[in-house]
Design a protein around this motif. Structure first.
Motif: not given
Length: 327
Positions: A200, A202, A294-296, A254, A213, A215-216
């Motif tokens: 993600t 930001e 950021h990474s999950q 993505s 933001t 995402e993905n």
């Protein structure tokens, strides 16, 4: 002019005899001190000592992009004030030498030494911008020390490739472009998260200071200049507008399905200074001063071709006019 020559004796494309000849050539025009690196991070320590000593006017890095990165981090250990640290000069000795080539220097060590001596006699220099990466406050990586990079950083796929190459080199393999290509294929085949985005982005950009933001994202490449890298003599441009005179550029994908990888890999290989990869799964942003990824899940992270382990969150800052370079 008092100068420190930082030599990486393990530099890929130089021999002991070549390094001796180059040292004598530089010593003919400079009050030269020579130091050979003995461990990872030693070039940084040497450059920092030269900066804090206050008597060195120039630090010359003889080695690849990793050596240059360490020297830069030593020069800027106390901040990016170009007037408070020695100038940097580079004699390329690695397998790719992206930073030196992006500055317009010859990729041959002898020719580059001649160009450096000419630049010193002419007083030719420029002040360039750099990238800075740090652990994000409030994340698992909050305590990770900040680090400067000269031409690129990568979070995810390309950093995984760099890590695989380093493993092969530790086993005695030579750093060649064929080795990189093989590891790209192996990284794709072994990448568990390649089909879904776990990153993600930001960044400031909304109204009244709101955060924008995205995402993905499955892959992120951060460029401080163009080209991003070379395959042999072919330059690769994921972010053609990236420049040492601006802040940072971001290229992200993505989707990393086989068809998407084939399409964007082809676009990368045929990219030019006027046109980079494009399409519905590609995100390209120019001249970013500050943003966070950021990474999950923990993902590989690299800077200037140096694998730095796994990260979950990294904050990037583009700093203009951070370093004086002899060119």
């Amino acid at each position: 002019m008092r100068a420190l020559l930082v030599v990486n004796p393990a530099a890929t494309t130089t021999s002991a005899r070549t390094r001796e000849v180059l040292t004598h050539a530089l010593a003919s025009d400079l009050k030269l001190e020579v130091a050979q690196t003995q461990y990872r991070g030693h070039a940084r320590d040497l450059a920092q000592q030269a900066t804090e000593g206050g008597e060195t006017d120039l630090v010359v890095a003889l080695g690849g992009d990793g050596t240059v990165n360490e020297v830069v981090n030593g020069l800027l250990a106390n901040g990016p004030d170009p007037d408070s640290h020695p100038r940097l000069a580079v004699v390329p000795g690695g397998s790719t030498n992206v930073f030196a080539r992006a500055l317009g220097l010859p990729n041959d060590v002898v020719e580059a030494t001649g160009a450096l001596l000419d630049a010193l006699r002419d007083g030719s220099e420029r002040t360039i911008g750099l990238g800075l990466a740090a652990g994000t406050p409030g994340s698992e990586d909050e305590g990770v020390p900040e680090r400067w990079f000269t031409f690129c950083a990568g979070f995810g796929f390309d950093a995984g490739v760099v890590g695989r190459v380093e493993q092969q080199r530790e086993r005695g393999k030579r750093s060649t472009h064929a080795l990189y290509v093989r590891q790209v294929v192996r990284q794709f085949l072994g990448e568990a998260n390649r089909r879904r985005g776990v990153l993600t982005l930001e960044r400031p950009g909304g109204k009244e200071g709101a955060t924008e933001t995205v995402e993905n994202l499955a892959l992120a490449i951060i460029c401080n200049t163009a080209p991003w890298s070379y395959l042999g003599n072919r330059p690769i441009y994921p972010s053609p507008d990236a420049s040492f005179d601006t802040a940072l550029d971001l290229f992200a994908l993505s989707k990393l399905s086989p068809s998407a990888v084939a399409r964007y890999a082809t676009q990368l290989l045929t990219s030019t200074p006027q046109r980079g990869p494009h399409g519905k799964h590609a995100l390209s942003l120019h001249d970013l001063t500050n943003f966070t990824l950021h990474s999950q899940v923990p993902l590989p992270f690299q800077m200037d071709g140096d694998h730095l382990g796994l990260r979950t969150s990294v904050t990037f800052t583009g700093v203009r006019r951070a370093l004086r370079v002899i060119v």
